[in-house]
Design a protein around this motif. Structure first.
Motif, PDB file in Angstrom:
ATOM      1  N   SER A  55      -0.520   7.717   0.451  1.00  0.00           N
ATOM      2  CA  SER A  55       0.364   8.941   1.641  1.00  0.00           C
ATOM      3  C   SER A  55      -1.099   9.214   2.969  1.00  0.00           C
ATOM      4  CB  SER A  55       0.642  10.454   1.339  1.00  0.00           C
ATOM      5  OG  SER A  55      -0.217  11.250   0.078  1.00  0.00           O
ATOM      6  N   SER A  56      -0.396   9.470   3.452  1.00  0.00           N
ATOM      7  CA  SER A  56      -1.759  10.249   4.731  1.00  0.00           C
ATOM      8  C   SER A  56      -1.608  11.245   5.135  1.00  0.00           C
ATOM      9  CB  SER A  56      -0.974   9.123   5.687  1.00  0.00           C
ATOM     10  OG  SER A  56      -0.019   9.371   6.195  1.00  0.00           O
ATOM     11  N   ASP A  77       0.713  -1.551  -0.513  1.00  0.00           N
ATOM     12  CA  ASP A  77      -0.022  -0.170   0.119  1.00  0.00           C
ATOM     13  C   ASP A  77       1.376   1.506  -0.401  1.00  0.00           C
ATOM     14  OD1 ASP A  77      -1.846   1.631  -0.088  1.00  0.00           O
ATOM     15  OD2 ASP A  77      -2.827   1.333   2.070  1.00  0.00           O
ATOM     16  N   THR A  78       1.040   2.278  -1.485  1.00  0.00           N
ATOM     17  CA  THR A  78       1.934   2.789  -1.811  1.00  0.00           C
ATOM     18  C   THR A  78       1.062   4.469  -1.020  1.00  0.00           C
ATOM     19  OG1 THR A  78       2.126   2.784  -3.193  1.00  0.00           O
ATOM     20  CG2 THR A  78       3.648   2.602  -2.652  1.00  0.00           C
ATOM     21  N   SER A  89       5.487  11.385   4.022  1.00  0.00           N
ATOM     22  CA  SER A  89       6.148  10.759   5.117  1.00  0.00           C
ATOM     23  C   SER A  89       5.069   9.633   4.463  1.00  0.00           C
ATOM     24  CB  SER A  89       5.339  10.784   6.132  1.00  0.00           C
ATOM     25  OG  SER A  89       4.404   9.406   6.630  1.00  0.00           O
ATOM     26  N   LYS A  90       5.316   8.281   3.888  1.00  0.00           N
ATOM     27  CA  LYS A  90       4.453   6.887   3.668  1.00  0.00           C
ATOM     28  C   LYS A  90       4.380   5.565   4.127  1.00  0.00           C
ATOM     29  CE  LYS A  90       6.263   7.597  -1.121  1.00  0.00           C
ATOM     30  NZ  LYS A  90       6.857   6.669  -2.167  1.00  0.00           N
ATOM     31  N   LYS A  91       3.233   5.726   5.230  1.00  0.00           N
ATOM     32  CA  LYS A  91       2.720   4.324   5.437  1.00  0.00           C
ATOM     33  C   LYS A  91       2.983   3.410   4.473  1.00  0.00           C
ATOM     34  CE  LYS A  91      -0.592   2.144   8.736  1.00  0.00           C
ATOM     35  NZ  LYS A  91      -1.766   2.960   9.108  1.00  0.00           N
ATOM     36  N   GLN A  92       3.139   2.177   5.035  1.00  0.00           N
ATOM     37  CA  GLN A  92       3.211   0.848   4.137  1.00  0.00           C
ATOM     38  C   GLN A  92       2.766  -0.515   5.101  1.00  0.00           C
ATOM     39  OE1 GLN A  92       7.452   0.496   2.621  1.00  0.00           O
ATOM     40  NE2 GLN A  92       7.504   2.083   1.533  1.00  0.00           N
ATOM     41  N   SER A  93       2.188  -1.459   4.360  1.00  0.00           N
ATOM     42  CA  SER A  93       1.689  -2.262   4.665  1.00  0.00           C
ATOM     43  C   SER A  93       1.498  -3.388   3.570  1.00  0.00           C
ATOM     44  CB  SER A  93       0.110  -1.606   5.215  1.00  0.00           C
ATOM     45  OG  SER A  93      -0.826  -2.401   4.091  1.00  0.00           O
TER      46      SER A  93
END
Length: 195
Positions: free
Chosen positions: A8-9, A5-6, A20-24
Motif C-alpha cells: 500500500s502507498s 506488487d500489493t 488504495s492499493k497500487k498494483q504493478s
C-alpha cells in the motif's frame, strides 16, 4: 514469471474506510532467454547431424575443340553395357572399329553375381591397368564407360554405379549406347537363344 506488487502507498494512515492499493506487473524474461538458447542449441545440433548424402559428380567442361576434350586410351578403357533382364555385357577398349567383333572373345556377357560376375571383371581390369605406366611414370587409372540399353532398368544402372564405388573406380562415364553396341547385344542374345 509475473509478480504482483500489493504494497500500500498510504504510509499507514487510514482514509475514510477504503484502502488504495497500487498494483504493478513485472515480467521476468530469464526463463524465455534460457528457452531461446536451448532451441538454438537443439537446431544447431540437428542440422549438422542431418546432412544430405549425395554422390560427388565431376563433370568435364563443355568444349568443341578436339584438343581440349578428355581422351580415353584404348588400353585403359572397359565398356559395360546394361541390357534387359539384368544382363550385363562388356568389352575392353572403346570398340570404335565395327570389325572388332570378328574376335569371338571380344564381346562378353556377364551378370551382377558376386562370383564370376561383372565385379570380378572390373577388379581384373583395374589391377591390369594399374600396372601400366604413363609418360610421367605414374600408374594409369582404368576408365569405365557405362552404356544402358533401352530395355535396361534403373535398378541395374544404380547397381553398376554401386560397383564403381565398391571397387574404387575413380574415372567412369555414362554414355549413350551406339547402334553398333545394340547390334552386338542382339547377336549375343540370338547366339545364346535369348528372346
Amino acid at each position: 514469471m509475473a509478480e504482483m506488487d500489493t504494497s500500500s502507498s498510504g504510509g499507514g494512515k487510514k482514509h475514510g474506510g477504503t484502502k488504495s492499493k497500487k498494483q504493478s506487473t513485472r515480467v521476468d524474461m530469464t526463463p524465455m532467454v534460457d528457452l531461446g538458447f536451448l532451441l538454438i542449441t537443439f537446431f544447431m545440433l540437428t542440422t549438422t547431424m542431418s546432412k544430405p548424402k549425395t554422390m560427388d559428380l565431376i563433370m568435364p567442361k563443355d568444349t568443341k575443340d578436339e584438343k581440349e576434350q578428355n581422351k580415353v586410351k584404348e588400353s585403359t578403357a572397359l565398356t559395360i553395357l546394361l541390357g534387359k533382364d539384368n544382363r550385363v555385357y562388356y568389352y575392353e577398349g572403346l570398340a570404335q572399329d565395327p570389325n572388332a567383333s570378328a574376335n569371338p572373345d571380344f564381346f562378353k556377357a556377364s551378370s551382377f553375381a558376386n562370383k564370376g560376375g561383372i565385379r570380378d571383371e572390373i577388379i581384373r581390369k583395374r589391377d591390369e591397368v594399374s600396372k601400366l605406366r604413363n609418360a610421367k611414370g605414374e600408374p594409369e587409372d582404368v576408365v569405365v564407360i557405362i552404356k544402358a540399353d533401352d530395355d535396361a532398368t534403373y535398378a541395374n544402372f544404380v547397381d553398376i554405379l554401386d560397383e564403381m564405388a565398391i571397387n574404387r573406380i575413380q574415372r567412369y562415364a555414362t554414355v549413350d549406347i551406339s547402334d553398333q553396341d545394340k547390334t552386338w547385344i542382339k547377336q549375343t542374345e540370338n547366339a545364346n537363344g535369348v528372346k
